[in-house]
Enzyme design. Sequence first.
Site, mmCIF file in Angstrom:
data_model
loop_
_atom_site.group_PDB
_atom_site.id
_atom_site.type_symbol
_atom_site.label_atom_id
_atom_site.label_comp_id
_atom_site.label_asym_id
_atom_site.label_seq_id
_atom_site.Cartn_x
_atom_site.Cartn_y
_atom_site.Cartn_z
ATOM 1 N N ASP A 78 71.468 6.323 37.118
ATOM 2 C CA ASP A 78 71.731 5.740 38.430
ATOM 3 C C ASP A 78 72.558 6.717 39.250
ATOM 4 O O ASP A 78 73.437 7.401 38.707
ATOM 5 C CB ASP A 78 72.497 4.420 38.296
ATOM 6 N N HIS A 113 71.213 9.528 47.780
ATOM 7 C CA HIS A 113 71.807 8.348 47.166
ATOM 8 C C HIS A 113 71.439 8.197 45.692
ATOM 9 O O HIS A 113 72.111 7.473 44.963
ATOM 10 C CB HIS A 113 71.395 7.091 47.927
#
Length: 466
Positions: A367, A159
């Site tokens: 991110d 993730h």
Amino acid sequence: MSRLVVVSNRVADPRKAAAGGLAVAVKESLEQTGGLWFGWSGNIHDTESGQGTHGEVRLQTVGNIKLATCDLTQEDYAGYYLGYANDVLWPVFHYRLDLANFDIRFTATYRRVNRQFASRLMPLLRADDLIWVHDYHLIPLAAELRAMGCTNRIGFFLHIPMPPPLIMAAIPEHEWLMRSLFAYDLVGFQSPADVAHFTSYVESEAGASPLPDNRLLAFNRSVRVGAFPIGIDVDGFSDLATAQDGIEMFNRMREEYSRRRLLLGVDRLDYSKGLPQRVNAFRELLALYPENRNSATLIQIASPSREDVSAYSILRSQMDSLCGAINGEYGELDWMPVRYIHRNVARKRLPGLYRASRVALVTPLRDGMNLVAKEFIAAQDPTDPGVLVLSRFAGAAEQLKDALLVNPYDTQGTAHSIQRALTMPLDERIRRHKTLMSQIRQFDVRWWSSSFLDALAQTATTDMAS
């Protein structure tokens, strides 16, 4: 149909999961297959007196889904979770080598806890189960399962970002860590850039060779890799914006800030999110474009995160100081430039806050994806949408090209882009929003789950020859 087994660091009750979380992403597949969700309970014990990961697994049935959880000892929590996962992997994978703590004891505990998880999961498995392991906490889990005789198809999804080879190589025993991924049949990443970094690493460090069907051969094993950018439940989140809590929040914000234009940031308090850089860009906006003084207000929500880690307490102090300085320098009796909120805001209220904001600032330094960007788009009124200012270093930037893409390290450049967002004509805002909405609908959370699981089901089991 094979049963789906989801393994993650934490297990959530799917009935209570807020839209956008992992629970929403896997709930439908778990329900369809009568699936099992395995992971840490969130409970910590001081000793190993039969209750930690050495104790029995607790089983709970929720509808057609079975939840299986186990506890951690204080020692395991400190070494596996706070230590290796969050003091080594998290900073390194977000390119922050300066914040990593390469304590060899963390590695030993991380490996041991993954071995314990594998030993608790093995008795619960069926021969035809499809196993989906999530995130950096559990990279070696498949290798531990294989060592115990597991022959199931096992997929892994990262993730968070995958760093470039030279950054990854800073981790002691990095080869062991990356070798562990070759025990999976399919390894999924958030973006093509992450796939490229992983491919480059195994080519340069392990002499990997490309094979057909997006496979890589290294360590005498092969693994299929691919980009599967995670999405959100677009309709579900849009519905929250027009539900009672969403409408109440929208109306309250519009009434309270009727004379202001709202800029919004919603993040965890984390050094990867670029919060000081964002606040400094807002300060630069007020300096370069004085018309925004007494007119534009930045609401920055920074929910608490890992408060017992020193890097986070330093960041909190920095944010307190920065926001206070800007308010002291530019504030008026009836206008506070920055509203800094260091607490959680109920998720059901966020869509109304998104909808009331003229600009969303999603400007992380790095991110994996950043779903706030997609939630902001989903919450907008299509006839009068707000503008998304998005860091080019967020995984979402590879999909959301009609956002205003910025370099968060460039303070003046970001300030100029914020000004452009604040003054953007309605027809351009509508056009950009329409394109962005189409993108997040096409690649929503159901697409993410089904595309990964379909790829895993079609992937031949890993060659485990040594």
